[in-house]
Design an enzyme around this catalytic site. Structure first.
Site, short mmCIF file in Angstrom:
data_model
loop_
_atom_site.label_atom_id
_atom_site.label_comp_id
_atom_site.label_asym_id
_atom_site.label_seq_id
_atom_site.Cartn_x
_atom_site.Cartn_y
_atom_site.Cartn_z
N GLU A 91 0.84 -1.21 0.00
CA GLU A 91 0.00 0.00 0.00
C GLU A 91 0.88 1.26 0.00
OE1 GLU A 91 -3.27 -0.12 2.81
OE2 GLU A 91 -4.17 -1.81 1.76
N GLU A 138 -4.94 -8.78 -0.04
CA GLU A 138 -5.71 -8.41 1.17
C GLU A 138 -7.17 -8.28 0.77
OE1 GLU A 138 -4.36 -5.21 3.71
OE2 GLU A 138 -2.26 -5.70 3.28
O1 AHR Z 1 -5.14 -5.66 7.17
C1 AHR Z 1 -5.06 -4.46 7.87
C2 AHR Z 1 -4.41 -3.35 7.04
O2 AHR Z 1 -5.21 -3.04 5.95
C3 AHR Z 1 -3.08 -3.68 6.42
O3 AHR Z 1 -2.03 -3.51 7.30
C4 AHR Z 1 -2.99 -2.67 5.31
O4 AHR Z 1 -2.22 -3.13 4.23
C5 AHR Z 1 -4.44 -2.45 4.93
O5 AHR Z 1 -4.76 -1.12 4.84
#
Ligand code: AHR
Length: 511
Positions: free
Chosen positions: A193, A315
């Site tokens: 990210e 994610e």
């Molecule tokens: O999963 C929680 C957070 O969500 C992670 O650390 C990040 O990559 C995303 O914003």
């Protein structure tokens, strides 16, 4: 009257069940794409009680463990054939300095986990412990390096430390720390990210950084890295375009993150106390995944028509308000049948996009967000989401079967969505597996299924459902939502009639 007779005659002629609103045709002899087992991957960050308490209890703990890693969690994850594990973050990855997490444990420096609760991170779980965990799980490690606040040299040395077999400062340091042989690590993330917590970069700036960092992540011996660039947070299609254009040739994977947040980021809603409108909104938000995957894939197709670069959804999952009374920085939430429905839908979407989606990692395995496992000291509960992974493991590395579905609609307050989600595959032994989700909270769905190109002898199945959509598995009642045998699939020639109860996930096995 005439029309009704006509419909009845047509139904009789074509062998269709008159009450069925859904029609599914599966071309059982026409598959070509393999559903990568890595779609069933996981993500575990130094966040709340995911690592500490979730996996790591330390060698002196009364909780049964192997070299500090709890045995119950390892066994549960082996039972769902966990194929890979992404670590150490997440946002944590771009603040993590791997050298703090090697060597004698009581001498490791401490740091503040600024992203997640401001707690002290004592670095007792580091590179050796993570790779030991992966070896115990029998899964592939997926390591995300620090591009946001770490140097190129630091990332390059981490790869050398882990994977180099010969004489070198890093390989020798690894040996000094007790590991003679290098590990094999294929999946390597170059930042996380980086448009946000990983450095707030523009796409152009990150693409240049990616190229520099990736250059020095070397392949040592026969360890070939599969380098994964940070991708979009969902809606940002320009990010994908710029990354593919400027750095596509230097990556093997490009990530995509999309969380299912029922309401707004400011007030996400409760994990367990929700209305039908909240449920409907959750499903609408999760179905966006199909749109995101399709649109990012379409951009990738322009720069990579041969589909060499994988779309890595590293994610995804539900994100609610934390459970009352828990640390807001620990992201601890319960998990109900609603989460199982969300998981079933997303995994069907990834399967259907197997030509481009080569990996997906639910966030996060233990005690954080849409966890598959919850722990409280020595206690462990398997969530409804866990049981979806249990049902769907049959798709791992199987051949995706092309299908067409005409679905009934689930309607609420003038809005409608398809009531049924599906994917199907054929495994190496020739068995066909169909995973179906009845999203509708109130109505059973009857599905007339035609299986083309196969002679069917036998059908069996398993179902995951419960009385209430907000039923969950607590430590006191760990078996409220679980898997049972499913008997409501009836075979007549190549026709299969399946009656899916409301709010259920079903896996059918066809021989
Ligand atoms: O999963 C929680 C957070 O969500 C992670 O650390 C990040 O990559 C995303 O914003």
């Amino acid at each position: 009257m005439k029309v009704k007779i006509l419909i009845i005659t047509a139904c009789m002629l074509f062998g269709l069940n008159m009450h069925a609103q859904n029609r599914l045709v599966i071309n059982a002899d026409a598959g070509k794409e393999i559903i990568s087992k890595h779609i069933y991957g996981h993500f575990s960050e130094h966040l709340g009680h995911c690592i500490y308490g979730g996996y790591w209890v330390g060698e002196d703990s009364p909780i049964p463990n192997t070299r500090g890693i709890r045995n119950d969690v390892v066994q549960a994850l082996k039972d769902i054939q966990i194929p890979n594990l992404r670590w150490p973050g997440g946002c944590f990855a771009d603040e993590y300095h791997w050298m703090d997490g090697i060597g004698q444990r009581d001498k490791r420096p401490k740091m503040v986990n600024t992203h997640w609760g401001g707690v002290t991170e004592d670095n007792s779980f580091g590179t050796h412990e993570f790779l030991d965990l992966c070896e115990q799980l029998g899964c592939e490690p997926y390591i995300t390096g620090n591009l946001g606040s770490g140097s190129i040299e630091e990332m390059s040395k981490w790869v050398e430390y882990i994977t180099f077999d010969g004489e070198s400062p890093m390989a020798n340091l690894r040996r000094q720390n007790g590991r003679e042989q290098p590990w094999k690590v294929k999946f390597w993330g170059v930042g996380n990210e980086n448009w946000g917590c990983g450095g707030n970069m523009t796409a152009d700036f990150y693409a240049d950084q990616y190229r520099r960092y990736a250059t020095y992540c070397r392949n040592y011996g026969d360890n070939q890295l599969y380098k994964i660039a940070c991708g979009s947070g969902g809606i940002d299609f320009d990010w994908t375009e710029i990354l593919m254009k400027n750095a596509g040739y230097q990556m093997q994977g490009l990530s995509l993150h999309h969380y299912t947040v029922p309401n707004s980021w400011a007030d996400k809603g409760s994990a367990t106390q929700f209305s039908e409108a909240d449920y409907f909104s959750t499903i609408e938000k999760t179905l966006v995944m199909d749109n995101f995957v399709s649109r990012h894939s379409a951009i990738m197709d322009i720069y990579d028509p041969m589909k060499r670069v994988g779309l890595i959804v590293d994610e995804w999952g539900t994100w609610y308000n934390v459970e009352p009374g828990t640390n807001p920085g620990f992201l601890f939430q319960q998990n109900t049948l609603r989460d199982a429905i969300v998981a079933g839908i997303n995994l069907n979407i990834f399967n259907q996009h197997a030509d481009r989606v080569k990996m997906a990692n639910i966030a996060q395995t233990v005690n954080v967000l849409q966890a598959v496992i919850l722990t409280d000291n020595e206690k462990m509960a398997l969530t409804p989401t866990y049981w979806v992974y249990y049902l769907y493991k049959v798709h791992q590395d199987a051949t995706l079967l092309p299908l067409s579905l005409t679905s009934d609609k689930y309607e609420l307050n003038g809005k409608e969505i398809d009531a049924v989600s599906v994917s199907a595959s054929k495994d190496a032994t020739g068995k066909i597996h169909i995973t179906l989700v009845n999203i509708d909270l109130n109505k059973a769905q009857s599905i007339e299924t035609e299986l083309r190109g196969v002679t069917v002898k036998k059908v069996s199945g398993k179902i995951l459902t419960s009385d209430k959509i907000n039923d969950c598995n607590s430590f006191e009642k760990p078996d409220t939502v679980g898997v049972k045998d499913f008997k409501d699939a009836k075979l007549a020639g190549d026709r299969l009639t399946v009656n899916l109860p409301a709010k259920s996930v079903v896996m059918l096995e066809i021989e």
